[in-house]
Scaffold this active site. Structure first.
Site: not given
Length: 413
Positions: A259, A284, A354, A357, A380, A389
């Site tokens: 990120r 995050k 982003h 990513r 994640h 995805y």
């Protein structure tokens, strides 16, 4: 030294009644801030006009300068050519850093300073939110309050009604999409609940706001083809310092799916050159992530550190390319991405960094990397986040599509 910058005029500048005695120190400070020779020379030459401005207003000592006086000086020169206003701002930062002039004290020009400050402490100490989330709440809260003040200068928190909230939501809805408006409504609700607990607004106002309807997974992740990502990287001009820096930033994102905020917080100590690892402290999720340091990334980082990074004591890896030298902000990769997209001439519809990513995740999926591995690389916490995805793998989706009945063929239910 000022003598090197102004070999024929240094004596006249050092004799300036107000600023002359501190010009040598000011120049030394400019060097530490990363200003180059020509910039330093211009700043010192402009000090003559600044000195004259204050002497006309009977400011004959540094002790007589105030933050408000410097602000008015900056405004005065802003309407005039020569770039002197920028020098005033730089001079003020020098004064504050050297404790010559006190820092500007924020003026409590609204009755909302105290309750907003209390709310921010509540978000940090009670709810334990991250700094970036708190900043977003603060931005929304001030938008709400300033909107009310713009309509009624006498507005106070106790005056809040449902009509006030509705008008603000309508106003925000004209500026933001549904997804962003959801966050705005959530921030407003949290603030109203906090104020109700303190009996500063009528209770129940937070329950009278409708949340805009936004369907989960209604949009595909914004991803570029891997050829486009490669072309964007190759288009970056690495003959200048900012190009070397931006190439390293985007290569990090394209190699690890980082990120932008993680790039900004990356420090020199996070690179373990001997072990061949890079340690990421995810802003995050707050979970540490250890990744292998690939040869291309190592080469790009070494090129930046040796050739393009300004000489500074900061431990953050990526610094601003122009003075004043300081660590880049979390928004800087986004600004650099939009600039490089314009320079590249490529047809790239997405304005946010982003998307690189997302492109990385889609590339791994296309290469057959398992979802669990992709999730681990992206940091994640849930496989549900990674499964998004799957919707980008169009070829695999075609294989599981059900056949459509031919025209006129009876469909048996």
């Amino acid at each position: 030294m000022i003598r090197e910058l102004l070999p024929t005029a240094y004596a006249r500048h050092l004799s300036l009644p107000l600023l002359g005695p501190i010009l040598d120190d000011f120049d030394d400070w400019l060097v530490l801030q990363g200003y180059r020779f020509n910039s330093r020379q211009c700043y010192l030459l402009r000090c003559t006009a600044i000195d004259a401005y204050f002497r006309k207003r009977h400011r004959t000592t540094l002790a007589s300068l105030t933050p408000e006086g410097l602000r008015k000086c900056s405004q005065y020169f802003r309407r005039r050519p020569g770039g002197i206003s920028n020098t005033v701002g730089c001079l003020q930062r020098f004064f504050q850093d050297q404790k010559i002039v006190a820092a500007q004290i924020p003026r409590a020009d609204t009755p909302f300073e105290a309750p907003v400050a209390a709310y921010l402490r509540y978000l940090s100490e009670v709810r334990g939110l991250s700094r970036s989330t708190i900043e977003q709440h603060e931005h929304t809260v001030w938008q709400l309050l300033r909107y009310q003040l713009a309509s009624d200068i006498t507005f106070r928190l106790a005056d809040f009604t449902q009509a006030h909230i509705e008008r603000f939501i309508v106003y925000a809805g004209s500026r933001y999409g549904r997804s962003t408006l959801q966050h705005v409504v959530s921030d407003v609700r949290g603030f109203l609940r906090f104020l109700a607990l303190r009996s500063e607004v009528p209770p129940g106002l937070d329950q009278q706001i409708d949340t805009p309807r936004a369907y989960r997974l209604e949009h595909l992740p914004r991803a570029l083809s891997w050829d486009t990502v490669t072309a964007l990287l190759e288009s970056i001009d690495r003959k200048c310092a900012s190009g070397v820096r931006d190439y390293a930033i985007f290569l990090l994102i394209g190699t690890y799916g980082l990120r932008g905020c993680d790039i900004a917080s990356l420090r020199l100590d996070d690179i373990d050159w001997h072990a061949g690892e890079i340690h990421i402290n995810q802003s995050k999720t707050r979970h540490p992530l250890t990744l292998p340091l690939t040869d291309p990334v190592a080469t790009a980082l070494i090129a930046y550190l040796q050739e393009a990074r300004p000489r500074a004591s900061y431990r953050e890896i990526f610094l601003t390319a122009i003075a004043p030298t300081r660590p880049i902000t979390r928004q800087a990769p986004g600004y650099a991405y939009r600039f490089r997209v314009r320079q590249s001439g490529l047809v790239i519809p997405y304005q946010g960094v982003h998307c690189l990513r997302h492109s990385y995740a889609a590339h791994l999926l296309h290469e057959g990397v398992p979802l669990k591995t992709i999730g681990d690389l992206l940091g994640h916490r849930s496989t549900e986040s990674t499964c998004v995805y799957l919707r980008l793998d169009h070829e695999e989706l075609r294989e599981v599509a059900l056949p459509l009945p031919a025209i006129g063929e009876e469909v048996i239910s």
